[in-house]
Design a protein around this motif. Structure first.
Motif, PDB file in Angstrom:
ATOM      1  N   VAL A  87      54.251 -30.437   0.617  1.00  0.00           N
ATOM      2  CA  VAL A  87      53.555 -28.809   0.647  1.00  0.00           C
ATOM      3  C   VAL A  87      54.929 -28.259   0.247  1.00  0.00           C
ATOM      4  CG1 VAL A  87      54.421 -28.461   3.021  1.00  0.00           C
ATOM      5  CG2 VAL A  87      52.599 -27.276   2.001  1.00  0.00           C
ATOM      6  N   ALA A  88      54.703 -26.846  -0.390  1.00  0.00           N
ATOM      7  CA  ALA A  88      55.723 -26.198  -0.785  1.00  0.00           C
ATOM      8  C   ALA A  88      56.488 -26.629  -1.937  1.00  0.00           C
ATOM      9  CB  ALA A  88      56.663 -25.744   0.418  1.00  0.00           C
TER      10      ALA A  88
ATOM     11  N   VAL B  14      51.170 -21.140   0.414  1.00  0.00           N
ATOM     12  CA  VAL B  14      50.243 -22.014   0.874  1.00  0.00           C
ATOM     13  C   VAL B  14      48.819 -21.401   1.460  1.00  0.00           C
ATOM     14  CG1 VAL B  14      49.731 -23.890   2.602  1.00  0.00           C
ATOM     15  CG2 VAL B  14      51.960 -23.530   1.642  1.00  0.00           C
TER      16      VAL B  14
ATOM     17  N   ASN C 166      51.859 -24.514  10.016  1.00  0.00           N
ATOM     18  CA  ASN C 166      51.413 -25.482   9.013  1.00  0.00           C
ATOM     19  C   ASN C 166      50.299 -26.394   9.530  1.00  0.00           C
ATOM     20  OD1 ASN C 166      51.161 -27.427   7.144  1.00  0.00           O
ATOM     21  ND2 ASN C 166      53.306 -28.327   7.422  1.00  0.00           N
TER      22      ASN C 166
ATOM     23  N   PHE D 188      58.206 -22.428   6.023  1.00  0.00           N
ATOM     24  CA  PHE D 188      57.280 -21.883   4.812  1.00  0.00           C
ATOM     25  C   PHE D 188      57.723 -20.455   4.496  1.00  0.00           C
ATOM     26  CE2 PHE D 188      52.791 -23.797   5.540  1.00  0.00           C
ATOM     27  CZ  PHE D 188      53.342 -25.169   4.928  1.00  0.00           C
TER      28      PHE D 188
ATOM     29  N   LYS E  58      61.033 -28.719   1.851  1.00  0.00           N
ATOM     30  CA  LYS E  58      59.793 -27.838   1.274  1.00  0.00           C
ATOM     31  C   LYS E  58      60.436 -26.910   0.236  1.00  0.00           C
ATOM     32  CE  LYS E  58      57.272 -30.252   4.146  1.00  0.00           C
ATOM     33  NZ  LYS E  58      58.116 -30.945   4.904  1.00  0.00           N
TER      34      LYS E  58
ATOM     35  N   ARG F  88      44.476 -28.190   2.584  1.00  0.00           N
ATOM     36  CA  ARG F  88      45.750 -27.242   2.471  1.00  0.00           C
ATOM     37  C   ARG F  88      46.025 -27.126   1.125  1.00  0.00           C
ATOM     38  NH1 ARG F  88      51.127 -29.701   5.107  1.00  0.00           N
ATOM     39  NH2 ARG F  88      51.009 -30.942   3.290  1.00  0.00           N
TER      40      ARG F  88
ATOM     41  N   SER G 215      48.292 -25.777  -1.580  1.00  0.00           N
ATOM     42  CA  SER G 215      49.996 -25.283  -1.808  1.00  0.00           C
ATOM     43  C   SER G 215      50.157 -24.935  -3.336  1.00  0.00           C
ATOM     44  CB  SER G 215      50.801 -26.468  -1.445  1.00  0.00           C
ATOM     45  OG  SER G 215      52.161 -26.170  -1.786  1.00  0.00           O
TER      46      SER G 215
END
Length: 425
Positions: A369-370, A341, A153, A181, A203, A403, A405
């Motif tokens: 994120v996620a 991602v 990440n 992830f 996440k 980034r 996502s």
């Protein structure tokens, strides 16, 4: 059971007349009928006694995650940072060192590079693509473990488990991998030689951005006794623990010695345990994890291809994309998909990246994120802001990097929003 079934059923089996859904046990304390009973637990912890150590709701979720990863035990923490911190501190103390791939999350870089340094623990950085020989050369006589991320990440490098596991085990130390992830739906690191797994459950496991949390999972596969005989390391796992009335973790808990020590020593002293309600919310996310992950991956692949076709994009990193540097490793370790991602670099650098992000309407700019919803972040300005220019390069980050996502919205809506952002560049 298969992973889809484990997401729903592992960890909690209600008896006749009991709640079907994991109940929230909102209590810090537990009643005992005698002083001797309590005293016995402070000699050998085998039951709930205080919710800084363990809680029935959390315990059910811990058992579920352990089963999903194929481990012998799991301990939840208050964050992914806490999970990585305790995973390392369970093996290292002042005067020790450990090796880490340089291509990892920026918050973990800060933890390893600065905070651990203050504690007298050195992190030795090695490029993720280093050869097995180069990894071996990085070892020092006091190196206690090796660390990496399944999918880095935000650079999205894919960790070569077998190579790093061979390097670690040749030196009789364990391999710890952050599997945030990928989740156990896409990859189970224990099947590739990893010994300990960590997660930021904030996440994909949670998926809905409603609780912060982490987890450490013990495979039970590392032979601490044999490693101790060869290196002299890990004495506090194989020898009696003076801080817990001489408890010997190997003799009392066998393959689960590492994770019990983490709970008994470190969770006792640091107290970074999640609340029961947080674990309840996490479990709701876990129940749909196997259904969500394929759609995240499908949306991300479509988005990666769309970005790849734009003349305004300098580069696209997504391991599931043909031609990606890590595509072959992804086919090996992540055959079901490479998460949701996608990392891009926009021509024009930082200013162009900011214009792209500010023009988005569906995707939100957030330090996350996620998520189940599409979100974006500018790593150089946010999660990796404390890194030096050299560390940014080592982590594969430049000023134009974004980034991206992918959430679970309709892919046509996501792409329409991307085009809106690109029109502003």
């Amino acid at each position: 059971m298969k992973i889809e079934t484990k997401c729903l059923h592992s960890g909690y089996e209600p008896k006749n007349g009991e709640p079907r859904v994991v109940p929230i046990v909102q209590s810090t304390t537990y009643k005992f009928d005698s002083c001797d009973h309590v005293a016995a637990l402070f000699d050998k912890p085998t039951e709930f006694m205080y919710s800084r150590f363990a809680n029935p709701t959390c315990d059910a979720v811990e058992k579920k995650i352990a089963d999903m990863e194929g481990g012998v035990g799991c301990m939840l923490t208050s964050s992914g940072q806490a999970a990585n911190m305790l995973a390392v501190l369970n093996l290292c103390s002042a005067g020790d060192s450990f090796i880490s791939s340089s291509c990892i999350y920026g918050g973990t870089v800060n933890l390893f590079n600065f905070t651990f340094k203050k504690l007298g623990i050195e992190c030795i950085w090695v490029k993720e693509d280093a050869s097995e020989e180069e990894i071996a050369k990085a070892f020092k006589p006091n190196t206690k473990l090796v660390f990496g991320e399944t999918i880095a990440n935000p650079a999205l490098g894919v960790f070569d488990f077998e190579k790093w596991a061979r390097a670690a085990h040749s030196k009789n130390v364990p391999l710890i991998v952050d599997n945030t992830f990928a989740t156990p739906v896409l990859c189970r690191p224990f099947e590739w030689g990893c010994d300990i797994v960590t997660h930021s459950t904030t996440k994909y496991m949670d998926g809905h951005a409603v609780q912060g949390g982490g987890a450490i999972v013990d495979s039970g596969n590392f032979d601490w006794v044999a490693a101790n005989k060869k290196t002299g390391f890990f004495a506090d796992i194989v020898e009696p623990d003076p801080s817990y009335h001489g408890l010997n973790y190997i003799e009392s808990f066998g393959k689960a010695a590492y994770i019990v020590k983490a709970r008994t020593q470190l969770m006792r002293d640091f107290g970074c345990y999640p609340a029961a309600h947080s674990a309840f919310l996490l479990n709701l996310g876990l129940e749909t994890l196997s259904a969500r992950m394929p759609l995240y991956c499908a949306n991300a692949l479509a988005v990666a291809k769309h970005f790849k076709a734009s003349p305004k994009i300098a580069s696209v990193q997504y391991p599931g994309l043909e031609g990606d540097k890590y595509h072959e490793l992804a086919k090996k370790y992540l055959p079901l998909g490479a998460s949701g991602v996608v990392t891009i670099s926009i021509k024009g650098g930082r200013d162009a990246a900011m214009r792209f992000m500010d023009a988005l309407k569906l995707a939100t700019d957030e330090v996350h994120v996620a998520d189940i919803r599409t979100c974006v972040l500018h790593p150089a300005s946010a999660t990796h802001r404390q890194l030096t220019d050299e560390q940014l390069v080592a982590a594969g980050i430049d000023g134009g990097m974004v980034r991206f996502s992918c959430g679970l919205e309709n892919i046509e809506d996501i792409i329409e929003d991307i085009d809106r952002g690109l029109a502003a560049v």
